[in-house]
Design a protein around this motif. Structure first.
Motif, PDB file in Angstrom:
ATOM      1  N   ALA A   1       0.835  -1.207   0.000  1.00  0.00           N
ATOM      2  CA  ALA A   1       0.000   0.000   0.000  1.00  0.00           C
ATOM      3  C   ALA A   1       0.866   1.252   0.000  1.00  0.00           C
ATOM      4  O   ALA A   1       0.600   2.217  -0.732  1.00  0.00           O
ATOM      5  N   ASP A   2       1.903   1.244   0.817  1.00  0.00           N
ATOM      6  CA  ASP A   2       2.828   2.391   0.864  1.00  0.00           C
ATOM      7  C   ASP A   2       3.512   2.573  -0.485  1.00  0.00           C
ATOM      8  O   ASP A   2       3.688   3.704  -0.968  1.00  0.00           O
ATOM      9  N   ALA A   3       3.910   1.470  -1.110  1.00  0.00           N
ATOM     10  CA  ALA A   3       4.606   1.540  -2.391  1.00  0.00           C
ATOM     11  C   ALA A   3       3.725   2.163  -3.467  1.00  0.00           C
ATOM     12  O   ALA A   3       4.198   2.981  -4.275  1.00  0.00           O
ATOM     13  N   VAL A   4       2.467   1.809  -3.499  1.00  0.00           N
ATOM     14  CA  VAL A   4       1.565   2.365  -4.507  1.00  0.00           C
ATOM     15  C   VAL A   4       1.368   3.864  -4.265  1.00  0.00           C
ATOM     16  O   VAL A   4       1.279   4.652  -5.220  1.00  0.00           O
ATOM     17  N   ASP A   5       1.315   4.270  -3.009  1.00  0.00           N
ATOM     18  CA  ASP A   5       1.235   5.711  -2.712  1.00  0.00           C
ATOM     19  C   ASP A   5       2.462   6.444  -3.249  1.00  0.00           C
ATOM     20  O   ASP A   5       2.346   7.509  -3.869  1.00  0.00           O
ATOM     21  N   ARG A   6       3.635   5.901  -3.003  1.00  0.00           N
ATOM     22  CA  ARG A   6       4.867   6.523  -3.490  1.00  0.00           C
ATOM     23  C   ARG A   6       4.894   6.541  -5.018  1.00  0.00           C
ATOM     24  O   ARG A   6       5.304   7.538  -5.639  1.00  0.00           O
ATOM     25  N   LEU A   7       4.463   5.453  -5.617  1.00  0.00           N
ATOM     26  CA  LEU A   7       4.439   5.381  -7.076  1.00  0.00           C
ATOM     27  C   LEU A   7       3.471   6.412  -7.648  1.00  0.00           C
ATOM     28  O   LEU A   7       3.750   7.027  -8.689  1.00  0.00           O
ATOM     29  N   GLY A   8       2.363   6.623  -6.946  1.00  0.00           N
ATOM     30  CA  GLY A   8       1.402   7.626  -7.395  1.00  0.00           C
ATOM     31  C   GLY A   8       1.992   9.020  -7.401  1.00  0.00           C
ATOM     32  O   GLY A   8       1.762   9.801  -8.337  1.00  0.00           O
ATOM     33  N   ARG A   9       2.753   9.346  -6.367  1.00  0.00           N
ATOM     34  CA  ARG A   9       3.376  10.676  -6.321  1.00  0.00           C
ATOM     35  C   ARG A   9       4.390  10.836  -7.455  1.00  0.00           C
ATOM     36  O   ARG A   9       4.504  11.896  -8.078  1.00  0.00           O
ATOM     37  N   ALA A  10       5.150   9.755  -7.719  1.00  0.00           N
ATOM     38  CA  ALA A  10       6.114   9.820  -8.809  1.00  0.00           C
ATOM     39  C   ALA A  10       5.401   9.964 -10.160  1.00  0.00           C
ATOM     40  O   ALA A  10       5.835  10.736 -11.006  1.00  0.00           O
ATOM     41  N   TRP A  11       4.316   9.252 -10.334  1.00  0.00           N
ATOM     42  CA  TRP A  11       3.577   9.324 -11.592  1.00  0.00           C
ATOM     43  C   TRP A  11       2.989  10.709 -11.811  1.00  0.00           C
ATOM     44  O   TRP A  11       2.941  11.214 -12.946  1.00  0.00           O
ATOM     45  N   ASP A  12       2.522  11.323 -10.748  1.00  0.00           N
ATOM     46  CA  ASP A  12       1.974  12.676 -10.876  1.00  0.00           C
ATOM     47  C   ASP A  12       3.024  13.628 -11.448  1.00  0.00           C
ATOM     48  O   ASP A  12       2.709  14.502 -12.265  1.00  0.00           O
ATOM     49  N   ARG A  13       4.271  13.457 -11.022  1.00  0.00           N
ATOM     50  CA  ARG A  13       5.321  14.325 -11.552  1.00  0.00           C
ATOM     51  C   ARG A  13       5.625  14.002 -13.011  1.00  0.00           C
ATOM     52  O   ARG A  13       5.771  14.880 -13.847  1.00  0.00           O
ATOM     53  N   VAL A  14       5.707  12.711 -13.314  1.00  0.00           N
ATOM     54  CA  VAL A  14       6.025  12.284 -14.677  1.00  0.00           C
ATOM     55  C   VAL A  14       4.910  12.707 -15.639  1.00  0.00           C
ATOM     56  O   VAL A  14       5.165  13.143 -16.761  1.00  0.00           O
ATOM     57  N   ALA A  15       3.673  12.569 -15.185  1.00  0.00           N
ATOM     58  CA  ALA A  15       2.544  12.886 -16.043  1.00  0.00           C
ATOM     59  C   ALA A  15       2.258  14.396 -16.088  1.00  0.00           C
ATOM     60  O   ALA A  15       1.352  14.833 -16.799  1.00  0.00           O
ATOM     61  N   GLY A  16       3.017  15.175 -15.311  1.00  0.00           N
ATOM     62  CA  GLY A  16       2.896  16.614 -15.389  1.00  0.00           C
ATOM     63  C   GLY A  16       1.767  17.203 -14.587  1.00  0.00           C
ATOM     64  O   GLY A  16       1.323  18.331 -14.821  1.00  0.00           O
ATOM     65  N   ARG A  17       1.271  16.426 -13.573  1.00  0.00           N
ATOM     66  CA  ARG A  17       0.192  16.953 -12.755  1.00  0.00           C
ATOM     67  C   ARG A  17       0.754  17.560 -11.480  1.00  0.00           C
ATOM     68  O   ARG A  17       1.544  16.914 -10.802  1.00  0.00           O
TER      69      ARG A  17
END
Length: 480
Positions: free
Chosen positions: A464-480
Motif C-alpha cells: 500500500a505504501d509503495a503504490v502511494d509513493r508510485l502515485g506521487r512519482a507518476w503525478d510528476r512524470v505525467a505533469g500533474r
C-alpha cells in the motif's frame, strides 16, 4: 546540486551502447523545453532506472545526433550536461562513459550487463524495493533446516563435495518430474547453485561466441546476462508467439532457445500444451530448447499447468531448469537441470570451475521441502494470492488509465502505462524512496518503454505504501 562522479575521471567502459540502441532506450524523449536538456534528462533517467548500466560508453555525439535527427550541438550540450550532473565522464580516446554520482551508486566497480546491475542506493532505511521478485521464506523453512541438521552427520565423514548433488535431493527432483508425467531417473538431474548457475552452465555448454540465441522479449533479465556473458548474440521474439520463434530460428540459425513456459516472468503467461509441442519440434533443427520452470509451482488460481517442458523426456535437446527459490526461499540457492545423463556429467565437470558443489545442508533442506510440498505450498500460495489481489486492486484504483493484467500465477504485474514513460517513472520513484523495474530492463533491445514490472512479494502494508509513493512519482512524470 551537482554531484561528483563516483567513477574515476578516466573511467574505463566495459560495454558500448550503439546509437540505434540509445534511440530505442530513450523512446519519446523530447519535451517542450530545450532539446539538449530533454536528451540529458532521458539518459540520466535511464541510468537511475537501471536500464543504462554505469560504465557503458555512450554513442559518439555525431552518431547519436544522426540517429535522433538532431544537431551535433544538441548531443554535445546534452553530454556536457550529464558530465556537469556527474552522470558521465569523458576522456580523449575513450569517448563519453555513463557513471553514477556519489551517493547514488553502491560501487564504482564494473557492473554486469544492463538489467543485472544494482540499482541506485535509495539511502533511506524506510525505502521500498519492488524491483525484485523474491518472496520471503515459507514458514516451513525452519523445520526443514532442523531436520536437515539431524540428517547432516551422515555426510560429515566425507569431503562435502557432491558434484552432481546429494542423492536424496536428486531422487526427490526426479520423483517430482515423474509425478508430472515425465519419466526421469536420478542420473538425469544435476543440482546447481540456483537456477542462475543452471542457465549459465547451459549457455557455456551450448553457445559459442557469436552464436545467436533466442529469448522471449520481455524475459528474465539475468538469463539475458548469462547468455551474453557466454558470448551469445541475444535475439528477442514475442512472448508465446510460436510462429515467430520458429521463423526466427530459421532466419538466424539460433543454436539455443530460452523460454519460461509457466507463469512467464514478467508477463504471467503460460504456454499451452500445443505450443509446447510445437516448440519441441524445433530440436529437429539441431536447436536446444531450454524451459525455465522456476515459477511452475506458483499456480495461484489453480489453473493447472501442462506437463513439464521436457515433454515425454525422450528428446535430449529439450532441457528443463528448476529452482527452490520461488517455491520456498531464494536464500536456499538450490536449483537443478533435467537433461541426459551424459550432459549431466559434462556440466558437472564444467561447474567445478565455478563453485565445485552446492552446500549440503541447503540440499538436505530442499529435499525435505520437496517431500512435504503438498502440505507446504497451499499456505504459501494463499499468501501470495492475497498479495497479488491487493496489489492489483491498489494499482487499478490509483491508476485507472493503466493496463493492469490479472495473471493467474507468478510474482509480478506487467503493467502498461499508456505512454513511453517506464524509465522516467522508475527514475522519479527513486526520489520517493521506491525502487521499481522499468520495461526496457527485461528486453534484449531496450524496448517495452511503456511498461513497468511491479512485484507483490512484500507485506500488505508495504504494498500500500509503495503504490502511494508510485502515485506521487507518476503525478510528476505525467505533469500533474
Amino acid at each position: 546540486m551537482t554531484l561528483a562522479a563516483t567513477a574515476p575521471v578516466h573511467a574505463v567502459a566495459v560495454r558500448h551502447l550503439s546509437a540505434a540502441a540509445a534511440t530505442r532506450l530513450l523512446g519519446a524523449w523530447q519535451g517542450a523545453g530545450p532539446a539538449y536538456l530533454a536528451l540529458a534528462d532521458g539518459l540520466r533517467s535511464a541510468v537511475l532506472a537501471g536500464s543504462l548500466t554505469p560504465l557503458t560508453r555512450l554513442p559518439s555525439e555525431r552518431d547519436l545526433a544522426g540517429a535522433l535527427g538532431v544537431s551535433r550541438t544538441t548531443t554535445s550540450a546534452a553530454y556536457a550536461r550529464l558530465r556537469e550532473l556527474g552522470f558521465a565522464t569523458s576522456h580523449v580516446g575513450s569517448g563519453t562513459v555513463a557513471v553514477l554520482p556519489r551517493g547514488q551508486a553502491r560501487s564504482a566497480a564494473p557492473q554486469p550487463p544492463a538489467g543485472d546491475a544494482p540499482l541506485p542506493d535509495l539511502g533511506d532505511e524506510h525505502a521500498v524495493d519492488m524491483s525484485q521478485a523474491t518472496p520471503s521464506a515459507t514458514d516451513a523453512l525452519h523445520g526443514a533446516y532442523a531436520r536437515a541438521l539431524e540428517a547432516l552427520p551422515a555426510y560429515l565423514s566425507g569431503g562435502g563435495y557432491a558434484h552432481l548433488g546429494i542423492e536424496p535431493l536428486r531422487a526427490a527432483i526426479a520423483a517430482r518430474y515423474r509425478a508430472r508425467g515425465v519419466p526421469t531417473t536420478t542420473d538425469q538431474i544435476l543440482v546447481t547453485t540456483g537456477a542462475q548457475q543452471a542457465i549459465a552452465l547451459l549457455a557455456g555448454t551450448f553457445v559459442a561466441r557469436g552464436d545467436r540465441v533466442l529469448v522471449e522479449s520481455p524475459t528474465y533479465v539475468h538469463a539475458v546476462g548469462a547468455l551474453r556473458s557466454a558470448g551469445a548474440r541475444v535475439v528477442g521474439v514475442p512472448v508465446g508467439d510460436v510462429e515467430a520463434i520458429g521463423s526466427a530460428v530459421r532466419r538466424t540459425g539460433a543454436r539455443l532457445v530460452y523460454l519460461i513456459p509457466d507463469f512467464h516472468n514478467p508477463t504471467g503467461r503460460t504456454m499451452t500444451a500445443d505450443e509446447r509441442h510445437a516448440l519441441g519440434r524445433l530440436t529437429a533443427r539441431g536447436v536446444t530448447v531450454v524451459g525455465d520452470e522456476t515459477l511452475t509451482d506458483l499456480d495461484l488460481d489453480d489453473v493447472g499447468v501442462p506437463a513439464p517442458f521436457a515433454g515425454d523426456g525422450s528428446d535430449p535437446r529439450l532441457v528443463s531448469v528448476g529452482s527452490a527459490s520461488k517455491s520456498f526461499w531464494g536464500g536456499l540457492r538450490v536449483g537443478w537441470i533435467r537433461t541426459t545423463p551424459q550432459l549431466v556429467q559434462r556440466m558437472a565437470r564444467t561447474r567445478q570451475q565455478l563453485d565445485v558443489a552446492t552446500p549440503v545442508l541447503e540440499q538436505l533442506a530442499v529435499a525435505d521441502l520437496l517431500a512435504r510440498r503438498d502440505e507446504v505450498l497451499p499456505t504459501r500460495l494463499a499468501d501470495l494470492r492475497s498479495r497479488r489481489d491487493l496489489l492489483r486492486d491498489l494499482v487499478l484504483a490509483r491508476f485507472p488509465s493503466w493496463e493492469v493484467p490479472d495473471p493467474p500465477g507468478g510474482l509480478c504485474l506487467w503493467v502498461g502505462l499508456g505512454r513511453p514513460a517506464g524509465q522516467a517513472l522508475a527514475a522519479a520513484a527513486v526520489s520517493e524512496g521506491l525502487r521499481v523495474a522499468p520495461g526496457p530492463q527485461f528486453t534484449p533491445d531496450g524496448s517495452s518503454v511503456d511498461r513497468l514490472r511491479l512485484t507483490w512479494t512484500r507485506p500488505p502494508e508495504v504494498l500500500a505504501d509503495a503504490v502511494d509513493r508510485l502515485g506521487r512519482a507518476w503525478d510528476r512524470v505525467a505533469g500533474r
